[in-house]
Design an enzyme around this catalytic site. Structure first.
Site, mmCIF file in Angstrom:
data_model
loop_
_atom_site.group_PDB
_atom_site.id
_atom_site.type_symbol
_atom_site.label_atom_id
_atom_site.label_comp_id
_atom_site.label_asym_id
_atom_site.label_seq_id
_atom_site.Cartn_x
_atom_site.Cartn_y
_atom_site.Cartn_z
ATOM 1 N N CYS A 101 0.896 -1.318 0.048
ATOM 2 C CA CYS A 101 -0.083 -0.092 -0.074
ATOM 3 C C CYS A 101 0.750 1.003 -0.011
ATOM 4 C CB CYS A 101 -0.883 0.035 1.215
ATOM 5 S SG CYS A 101 -2.116 -1.277 1.053
ATOM 6 N N ILE A 102 1.377 1.485 1.124
ATOM 7 C CA ILE A 102 1.792 2.860 1.363
ATOM 8 C C ILE A 102 3.227 3.348 0.540
ATOM 9 C CG2 ILE A 102 3.103 4.600 2.895
ATOM 10 C CD1 ILE A 102 1.679 2.992 5.361
#
Length: 450
Positions: free
Chosen positions: A293-294
């Site tokens: 994700c990040i």
């Protein structure tokens, strides 16, 4: 690799008092669907979601292009929470849970949920190949009456461009005889504090009817649904969630460097600030940011905005800081060794934990890859120990295997990168130098902070 359903299929009802009937009479559409929902992609999102639907009583078709992945699922050799492992064990013994690598079988499902990876390439550009391929195959096998829900994190407008427009090109009228929505995933691997059923699902439909039916589909297992006005809004919601985390992690890492210069304990500072009951959310520093994700998702928005020439300095600088964090760890290793009167070349370094977060096997985008590669480039002898992630592919393509007995490694410096609950770290007491990049180790005399 299937557990075939032998019972006769009944008419599909997705929720109490909600019965769906296709209106595209001119299109070739089966009158009965064999499965309530199909999951396209059985990774860290798709498989737990499939199991949540199954647990709620849905007939589930699980699709993945990888035969190896399907085999791992069938033998339960997959990284899941204990609760999901129990669900998988039950599902594999039931008739209403089928695994397949045949795209054509998606036509048998009343709803199709797309949950495939959306990574970035080596230049931090979105790699859309997997998503485009999955959406194209879903569109090619779509039938009237289906509800198609994209859940993969992607750029704003993806659902319209990859699903709505191609379906219209096939002759469907979206919102009348086929239905499309976006509902971002919110699964946090290894975190059992929030169950799939309890975490709110944001849902945006291509039309009001698409929204209604998508919410009915997801309501089969999700307790809390939050409708928004469009698929674009839902896509932006997910991007903002992870950008929020990225910015705050970058800030926490910067605070750690400030605290080091001022001879302060950054963990103590953050824990003290977290006692404020409003206006503050604690984020801890670390060796970098990994996972699905990040490190990836914010770049989908930055990539999209380049054509608009809109300046986004906070997001840009945060992502640049996150990308450079592993090199900061390499520099700190050099500094610690210098204080000890040693150079990096020829030094034996053992990295403890290379998964991107505690208690998972996943090494995608793990900062450990770049850290180990950087230290090796400086001439250090570097290996790692991780009981969960036993193999790590370095940036140069080399496969590195976990050291089985770290206490026998005779490291000159131990770099604590990721701490799993299953680790016995009592042997660290005998290590000559420890650099704690996890900020979770506690007080050991020979410990240096990052």
């Amino acid at each position: 690799m299937s557990v075939e359903i032998s019972a006769a299929c009944a008419d599909f009802v997705i929720a109490p008092q909600v019965t769906l009937q296709p209106t595209g009479a001119d299109l070739d559409s089966p009158s009965v669907f064999r499965f309530d929902v199909a999951l396209v992609g059985l990774g860290y999102v798709g498989l737990p979601t499939a199991l949540a639907f199954f647990q709620a009583g849905s007939r589930v078709l699980g699709f993945d292009v990888s035969k190896e992945r399907l085999s791992a699922i069938a033998t339960q050799q997959v990284d899941l929470l204990d609760s999901d492992q129990a669900r998988l064990h039950q599902a594999l013994g039931e008739e209403a849970f089928t695994l397949t690598d045949d795209f054509s079988r998606l036509a048998q499902a009343r709803a199709v949920i797309i949950a495939v990876p959306t990574p970035v390439d080596d230049h931090l550009m979105p790699d859309l190949a997997i998503l485009r391929g999955a959406c194209a195959s879903v569109v090619a096998n779509a039938v009237a009456g289906q509800v198609i829900i994209l859940t993969s994190t992607t750029y704003v407008g993806s659902t319209r461009e990859m699903l709505v427009a191609p379906l219209a090109g096939r002759g469907f009228t979206v919102g009348r005889d086929i239905y499309v929505a976006f509902s971002p995933e919110r699964i946090d691997p290894a975190n059992n504090a929030h169950t799939h059923e309890d975490v709110a699902r944001v849902v945006g439909g291509a039309t009001p009817e698409c929204l209604r039916l998508a919410m009915a589909i997801l309501g089969a297992y999700a307790v809390n649904l939050h409708p928004v006005s469009s698929t674009d809004t839902a896509e932006m919601t997910k991007l903002f969630e992870n950008i929020f985390r990225a910015v705050n992690i970058a800030l926490a890492n910067e605070l750690a460097e400030i605290s080091h210069v001022l001879n302060l304990d950054v963990v103590e500072v953050i824990e003290a600030a977290a006692t404020k009951p409003y206006g503050f959310m604690a984020f801890m520093p670390g060796p970098g940011v990994g996972g699905h994700c990040i490190p990836c998702d914010p770049h989908y928005l930055l990539w999209q905005l380049r054509r608009t020439r809109l300046a986004t300095p906070i997001i840009m600088q945060s992502m640049q800081a996150i990308a450079s964090r592993p090199l900061t760890v390499v520099d700190r290793v050099r500094e610690v060794l210098s204080v000890a009167g040693r150079g990096v070349k020829g030094t034996r370094i053992l990295v403890v934990g290379v998964a991107y977060k505690p208690d998972v096997q996943d090494v995608r985008e793990s900062p450990a890859r770049e850290i180990i590669g950087g230290l090796r480039a400086l001439g250090a002898i570097v290996d790692f120990h991780d009981p969960l992630a036993e193999v790590l592919r370095l940036p140069d393509g080399e496969l590195l295997k976990s050291v089985a007995n770290p206490q026998n490694y005779q490291a000159d410096l131990v770099l604590v990168h990721t701490m799993h609950q299953c680790m016995d770290l009592s042997w660290l007491q005998a290590a000559p130098i420890i650099l704690d990049a996890s900020y979770r180790l506690g007080d050991i005399p020979q410990r240096f902070s990052l």
